[in-house]
Design an enzyme around this catalytic site. Structure first.
Site, PDB file in Angstrom:
ATOM      1  N   ILE A 165       0.860  -1.191   0.000  1.00  0.00           N
ATOM      2  CA  ILE A 165       0.000   0.000   0.000  1.00  0.00           C
ATOM      3  C   ILE A 165       0.891   1.234   0.000  1.00  0.00           C
ATOM      4  O   ILE A 165       1.583   1.525   0.973  1.00  0.00           O
ATOM      5  CB  ILE A 165      -0.932   0.033   1.225  1.00  0.00           C
ATOM      6  CG1 ILE A 165      -1.918  -1.131   1.177  1.00  0.00           C
ATOM      7  CG2 ILE A 165      -1.700   1.357   1.279  1.00  0.00           C
ATOM      8  CD1 ILE A 165      -2.800  -1.240   2.401  1.00  0.00           C
ATOM      9  N   GLY A 166       0.940   1.916  -1.131  1.00  0.00           N
ATOM     10  CA  GLY A 166       1.599   3.206  -1.203  1.00  0.00           C
ATOM     11  C   GLY A 166       3.065   3.293  -1.566  1.00  0.00           C
ATOM     12  O   GLY A 166       3.572   4.409  -1.696  1.00  0.00           O
ATOM     13  N   GLY A 192       4.595   2.547  -4.377  1.00  0.00           N
ATOM     14  CA  GLY A 192       4.849   2.722  -5.798  1.00  0.00           C
ATOM     15  C   GLY A 192       5.435   4.080  -6.138  1.00  0.00           C
ATOM     16  O   GLY A 192       5.157   5.083  -5.475  1.00  0.00           O
ATOM     17  N   CYS A 240       2.759   6.610  -6.784  1.00  0.00           N
ATOM     18  CA  CYS A 240       1.647   6.609  -5.823  1.00  0.00           C
ATOM     19  C   CYS A 240       1.846   7.679  -4.751  1.00  0.00           C
ATOM     20  O   CYS A 240       2.956   7.871  -4.253  1.00  0.00           O
ATOM     21  CB  CYS A 240       1.532   5.236  -5.170  1.00  0.00           C
ATOM     22  SG  CYS A 240       0.130   5.071  -4.051  1.00  0.00           S
ATOM     23  N   GLY A 248       7.113  -0.141  -5.017  1.00  0.00           N
ATOM     24  CA  GLY A 248       8.353   0.268  -4.360  1.00  0.00           C
ATOM     25  C   GLY A 248       9.565  -0.500  -4.822  1.00  0.00           C
ATOM     26  O   GLY A 248      10.623  -0.431  -4.189  1.00  0.00           O
ATOM     27  N   GLY A 269       6.108  -1.426 -11.809  1.00  0.00           N
ATOM     28  CA  GLY A 269       5.533  -0.512 -12.776  1.00  0.00           C
ATOM     29  C   GLY A 269       6.573   0.360 -13.452  1.00  0.00           C
ATOM     30  O   GLY A 269       6.831   0.241 -14.640  1.00  0.00           O
ATOM     31  N   ARG A 296      -4.754  10.040  -5.885  1.00  0.00           N
ATOM     32  CA  ARG A 296      -3.749   9.461  -4.992  1.00  0.00           C
ATOM     33  C   ARG A 296      -2.586   8.914  -5.804  1.00  0.00           C
ATOM     34  O   ARG A 296      -2.081   7.818  -5.570  1.00  0.00           O
ATOM     35  CB  ARG A 296      -4.373   8.370  -4.122  1.00  0.00           C
ATOM     36  CG  ARG A 296      -5.433   8.918  -3.178  1.00  0.00           C
ATOM     37  CD  ARG A 296      -5.946   7.883  -2.216  1.00  0.00           C
ATOM     38  NE  ARG A 296      -6.366   6.644  -2.862  1.00  0.00           N
ATOM     39  CZ  ARG A 296      -7.504   6.491  -3.530  1.00  0.00           C
ATOM     40  NH1 ARG A 296      -8.328   7.518  -3.678  1.00  0.00           N
ATOM     41  NH2 ARG A 296      -7.819   5.337  -4.055  1.00  0.00           N
TER      42      ARG A 296
END
Length: 387
Positions: free
Chosen positions: A216-217, A219, A222, A263, A284, A311
């Protein structure tokens, strides 16, 4: 050990992948002997790397190329590819605007409705070219388009949101997606995510997930952690979720892969995620840097075009080489972002791990200076690890 934040509030220390290092064991092996194969939803891949379901990363062409190279690309079924018959002019517009204009443009472009016929067309195009049709939907999208995806014959379905759980509460006017029923009814394996905790992972496994996405988060594009303040550093999140996978296997005899999502930039990041318990990773921005990526050197998150609370942002990652060079080499760069498979195999050889399972069992130490120790010249000259 709990840390006291203040009266009435304690916290546990969590670690990111930049804060840990892998420790060599008592043996080494030739990298050619390292077996990196992973099976997800009954589909075996040599490269345990999945390309993220982001519009700047995967289109039909990329999904086919990744399949040919021994990897896997996941197509976003609620993005540009299914809203526009010809996505190319749209992708050109996204790449052409400035920093202050892109949020508004994205909200405009993504306000065009998803066309179910394009969902069928994209899946058909991938399969007709011999590719693996792995596709992604949000829970809301799954409720709306799940039947279309089933009829089109996708090979794998990913249900993704910032956080997914089996205990989702909705207003009385909305019927939330029943994840267990969806997994049971779909004619292909369903991968669920994202999550970062032991308990939710166990819930998703019991619901019938064929794989779990963890993260969660972290990236590159992100901003959820900044906007929402939510997330757990990836090393700790992967280890916690992998523990749930192992306990689920002991209870049921079923081994379900854990996929670290977000990440992850370098070969070293991939190696450390697997050492923490992941079976594969989803990336990604490293794929967005390939010449074949649809993003024209740009990369943006799935929540970037949100009409009410973006986001994610659009980042300029540039183009550094072909997708084959990034995944299989030969590497043109010295910073760990090319030949990711070679990096994994070499790390496994150095650590003496013959396969992914043994790689998950290597010793890990806390090492906050791992990426900076002795790298003064690289940092000063912006070379190698100092870029």
């Amino acid at each position: 050990m709990s840390i006291i934040i203040g009266r009435g509030k304690q916290a546990r220390r969590a670690y990111g992948i930049d804060e840990i290092a892998l420790v060599p064991g008592n043996r080494t092996l030739d990298p050619v002997l390292a077996d990196t194969h992973v099976t997800i939803g009954g589909i075996e891949r040599e490269i345990p790397i999945l390309a993220s379901a982001m519009d700047g990363v995967v289109d039909v062409k990329m999904a086919v190329l990744l399949s040919q190279l021994g990897s896997l690309g996941v197509l976003n079924l609620e993005g540009i590819q299914t809203r526009y018959e010809d996505p190319n002019p749209i992708l050109d517009r996204i790449a052409s605007v400035g920093k202050s204009e892109f949020v508004g443009l994205m909200q405009e472009l993504y306000s065009v409705p998803v066309k179910p016929e394009l969902i069928k067309q994209r899946i058909t195009d991938i399969k007709q070219q011999g590719g693996i049709a792995a596709v992604s939907l949000t829970p809301a999208g799954a409720s709306q388009y799940g039947k279309v995806v089933a009829e089109a014959g996708a090979d794998l379905v990913f249900i993704q949101a910032t956080v997914v759980s089996t205990a989702h509460l909705s207003p009385d006017t909305i019927t939330p997606l029943d994840l267990a029923s969806f997994c049971e009814q779909m004619p292909m394996p369903v991968i669920l995510g994202n999550c970062v905790t032991y308990d939710v992972t166990l819930q998703l496994l019991k619901a019938g997930a064929a794989g779990i996405l963890v993260g969660i988060g972290p990236g590159a594009a992100c901003t959820s952690r900044g906007v929402l303040g939510v997330g757990i550093p990836q090393a700790t999140a992967v280890a916690d979720c992998a523990a749930a996978r192992d306990d689920f296997e002991k209870e049921t005899g079923k081994y379900i892969p854990i996929i670290a999502d977000g990440g992850i930039i370098t070969g070293g990041d991939i190696c450390k995620c697997i050492a923490c318990g992941a079976d594969a990773v989803m990336i990604g921005s490293p794929i967005a840097r390939s010449a074949e990526a649809p993003g024209r050197g740009f990369h943006w998150g799935m929540a970037t075009p949100s009409p009410v609370l973006p986001r994610g942002t659009r980042i300029n990652v540039g183009t550094t080489g072909s997708i084959e060079e990034i995944l299989r080499g030969p590497a043109k760069l010295d910073d760990g972002t090319h030949n990711l498979l070679g990096a994994l195999k070499t790390s496994m050889g150095t650590l003496g791990a013959k396969n992914i399972k043994e790689m998950q069992e290597v010793e890990v130490v806390i090492a906050p200076s791992l990426l900076t120790e002795g790298k003064v010249y690289q940092k000063a000259q912006q070379l190698g690890m100092g870029k």
